[in-house]
Design a protein around this motif. Structure first.
Motif, PDB file in Angstrom:
ATOM      1  N   GLY A 177      -9.775   3.094   2.793  1.00  8.92           N
ATOM      2  CA  GLY A 177      -9.771   1.644   2.907  1.00  8.92           C
ATOM      3  C   GLY A 177     -10.737   0.912   2.001  1.00  8.92           C
ATOM      4  O   GLY A 177     -10.768  -0.314   1.989  1.00  8.92           O
ATOM      5  N   LEU A 178     -11.520   1.641   1.228  1.00 15.58           N
ATOM      6  CA  LEU A 178     -12.503   1.013   0.345  1.00 15.58           C
ATOM      7  C   LEU A 178     -12.062   1.117  -1.107  1.00 15.58           C
ATOM      8  O   LEU A 178     -11.563   2.160  -1.537  1.00 15.58           O
ATOM      9  N   PRO A 179     -12.267   0.057  -1.886  1.00 16.21           N
ATOM     10  CA  PRO A 179     -11.905   0.118  -3.302  1.00 16.21           C
ATOM     11  C   PRO A 179     -12.744   1.165  -4.036  1.00 16.21           C
ATOM     12  O   PRO A 179     -13.933   1.323  -3.758  1.00 16.21           O
TER      13      PRO A 179
ATOM     14  N   THR B 287      -5.111  -1.678  -7.347  1.00 16.78           N
ATOM     15  CA  THR B 287      -6.447  -1.287  -6.929  1.00 16.78           C
ATOM     16  C   THR B 287      -6.311   0.039  -6.191  1.00 16.78           C
ATOM     17  O   THR B 287      -5.413   0.210  -5.383  1.00 16.78           O
TER      18      THR B 287
ATOM     19  N   GLU C 247      -3.016  -0.527  -3.832  1.00 16.38           N
ATOM     20  CA  GLU C 247      -2.671  -1.871  -3.420  1.00 16.38           C
ATOM     21  C   GLU C 247      -2.369  -2.686  -4.679  1.00 16.38           C
ATOM     22  O   GLU C 247      -3.158  -2.682  -5.628  1.00 16.38           O
TER      23      GLU C 247
ATOM     24  N   ARG D  30       0.839  -1.194   0.000  1.00 12.77           N
ATOM     25  CA  ARG D  30       0.000   0.000   0.000  1.00 12.77           C
ATOM     26  C   ARG D  30       0.872   1.241   0.000  1.00 12.77           C
ATOM     27  O   ARG D  30       1.962   1.237   0.522  1.00 12.77           O
TER      28      ARG D  30
ATOM     29  N   LEU E   9      -7.698   2.668  -3.495  1.00  8.66           N
ATOM     30  CA  LEU E   9      -8.511   2.661  -2.285  1.00  8.66           C
ATOM     31  C   LEU E   9      -8.698   4.087  -1.777  1.00  8.66           C
ATOM     32  O   LEU E   9      -7.806   4.926  -1.919  1.00  8.66           O
TER      33      LEU E   9
END
Length: 103
Positions: A67-69, A62, A45, A2, A64
């Protein structure tokens, strides 16, 4: 893997070509934030890294936010066989911004 607060954390060691490709891709993101449409608060990520027989690499990320895609926020960093940045495949037209909830 990350990216946190501008710092990038990646696997190191092991000597695998994918590890080298990931480190180079993360460096390419830091040097070319406009290419991936970076916005404040974004984190990345690694989803998958692929090194071809010729040595070219493609590292999929991905995106984020908190913390959410981010739907549609994923992208691929492309590297030449010598490890140089060769571009990015990204679907966002401009940096993604969160929108405050409506009252």
């Amino acid at each position: 893997m990350r990216q946190r607060g501008g710092a990038v954390r990646a696997r190191t060691g092991g000597g695998h070509p994918e590890d080298t490709a990931i480190a180079r891709a993360l460096d390419a993101i830091k040097r070319n934030p406009e290419a991936v449409r970076t916005a404040e608060g974004d984190r990345y990520e690694v989803w998958k890294a692929n090194v071809t027989e010729t040595g070219a690499a493609h590292v999929r990320f991905t995106r984020l936010f908190k913390g959410l895609p981010v739907t549609g926020g994923d992208f691929v960093v492309h590297l030449t066989p010598d490890g140089s940045f060769d571009g990015v495949s990204v679907s966002l037209e401009k940096p993604w911004r969160s929108t405050p909830p409506r009252s």
